[in-house]
Design an enzyme around this catalytic site. Sequence first.
Site, PDB file in Angstrom:
ATOM      1  CG  HIS A 192      -2.015  -1.024   1.124  1.00  0.00           C
ATOM      2  ND1 HIS A 192      -3.321  -0.709   0.807  1.00  0.00           N
ATOM      3  CD2 HIS A 192      -1.984  -2.367   1.241  1.00  0.00           C
ATOM      4  CE1 HIS A 192      -4.048  -1.808   0.777  1.00  0.00           C
ATOM      5  NE2 HIS A 192      -3.258  -2.841   1.032  1.00  0.00           N
ATOM      6  CG  ASP A 232      -0.053   9.309   0.536  1.00  0.00           C
ATOM      7  OD1 ASP A 232      -0.235   8.149   0.918  1.00  0.00           O
ATOM      8  OD2 ASP A 232      -0.755  10.275   0.903  1.00  0.00           O
TER       9      ASP A 232
END
Length: 482
Positions: free
Chosen positions: A152, A354
């Site tokens: 992720h 991110d």
Amino acid sequence: MAGRLIVVSNRIPTEGATAGGLAVALHDSLSGTGGIWIGAHPEVGPEESLFEIGDGPYQRLAFQLSRSEYENYYLGFSNCVLWPLFHRRSDLVVLKSAYLQEYLSLNRRLSNMVAEVARPDDLIWVHDYHLLPLAHYLREQGVAAKIGLFLHIPFPALADLSILPDPSIFAEWLASYDLLGLQTQADTARCLEMYRADERAEFFQDGSIKFRDRLVRVKSFPIGIAVDAFQSLADYSTGNPFGAEQPQEYIIGVDRLDYTKGLPNRFRAFGEYLHDYAEGRRPSLIQIAPPTREVVEAYRQITEELEELSGRINGRYAELDWTPIRYIHRPIARDRLAGIYRGARACLVTSLADGMNLVAKEYVAVQIPDDPGVLILSRFAGAAEDMTDALLVNPYDIDEVAKAIDTALNMPAEERIARHRSCMAAVQATDVGRWTKHFLAALIASQGRLAISSGKHDRHSRIGEERPEPRQVKFQHVEKSI
Ligand code: GDG
């Protein structure tokens, strides 16, 4: 899909909702599939075997971390080594041999538990950086089921890995998966770069990598949100969530309070916007930032920094009837969040690094198409790879972000509508339902790639269970660039 889906993640979802992106994304997509989710219970404790929690459309099997595992595997190696390292914050990495040792022993212990439950035709889907070596240990025990990993967070650059005592372990661990799913093409490129630099890896034209006796496929699967469900939340979130404190015009930010999200720069940029551009306009920045990992020193520091910054900016600009920054350091209910996003004239995402950033997608999903707000999005969020018509900014450049706030708040309707339409197409294309299907289809398609596995540790064939015949695959060699 013939067998069951077994999802394995660090944390099992529990009734009390958590704010993490992983739980939000997978809880929706697993419901109704009859699968099993295995993960650590939020409470540390002595329970060494899996135990069932709750009830629902799929089984949830939890285990407990011991206090020492929590400190060394979870807070230590996962969150003081891998998290900063993979987010380009090598300066925050804390190297301690006990961290790595317990990271490995927890993954080995978990592999025993998963191997007890898994059948040969199941698909095992492992999530995130806490469990990178899990497939390696499952293979050691002879588990032959297809195993995929979805990471992720960003995949690190080769140079960043080199601060670890033995960076070559990553290539080894990851090659035990059949499929390595990453968020973006840039992450995929960095992962391939790591394998290109590794003498043990060979590349094939179909995108697979041969490493020892296994093949692994590396591919990007940009994650998204449950679009319809989130839109319905906004539709049904009635009433004014602000009560008497309704701001006239506001910008929204929603982030776990993490140093990767660029929150101090966001506050500074908003302060600079007020100083240089606002000209009598009085927008508020509503920043929702629930706490996470508060016992880690780097998180304590950023919490203090934000309190100091918001206090300073509010002290300078606030009026009796206007608070420039409303900084809310606790979680807000999801339905209220959807309504708050909808009313915001802009959304600020300023991550310094991110994996994807689901907030960007949630904001776009609930905008009214003929009067949408504007997404200001960091170039360093994975979402920027697809949402190219957001107002893309460099979050290190405070002035650029301040200008972008001004541009967003003054943007003509026609341009807002066009940008929103384009971003919405990316949100829909990556809906979490589709994302799950794409990942699982690719994992199933990886069957047969074990044709080159020796199979000598095949736990299931040892105990006499049936295993599909390996398909012979012909590979064309591709020159390695290094
Ligand atoms: C990781 C990766 C990747 C936040 N505050 C509240 C709240 N949230 C929800 C948001 C959103 C989620 O948490 C945050 O997701 P992000 O994607 O922005 O970030 P991470 O938590 O860091 O997630 C990330 C993600 O995994 C998925 O792969 O995109 O890059 O770091 O859904 O809405 N939800 C509620 N109250 C809050 O106060 N209800």
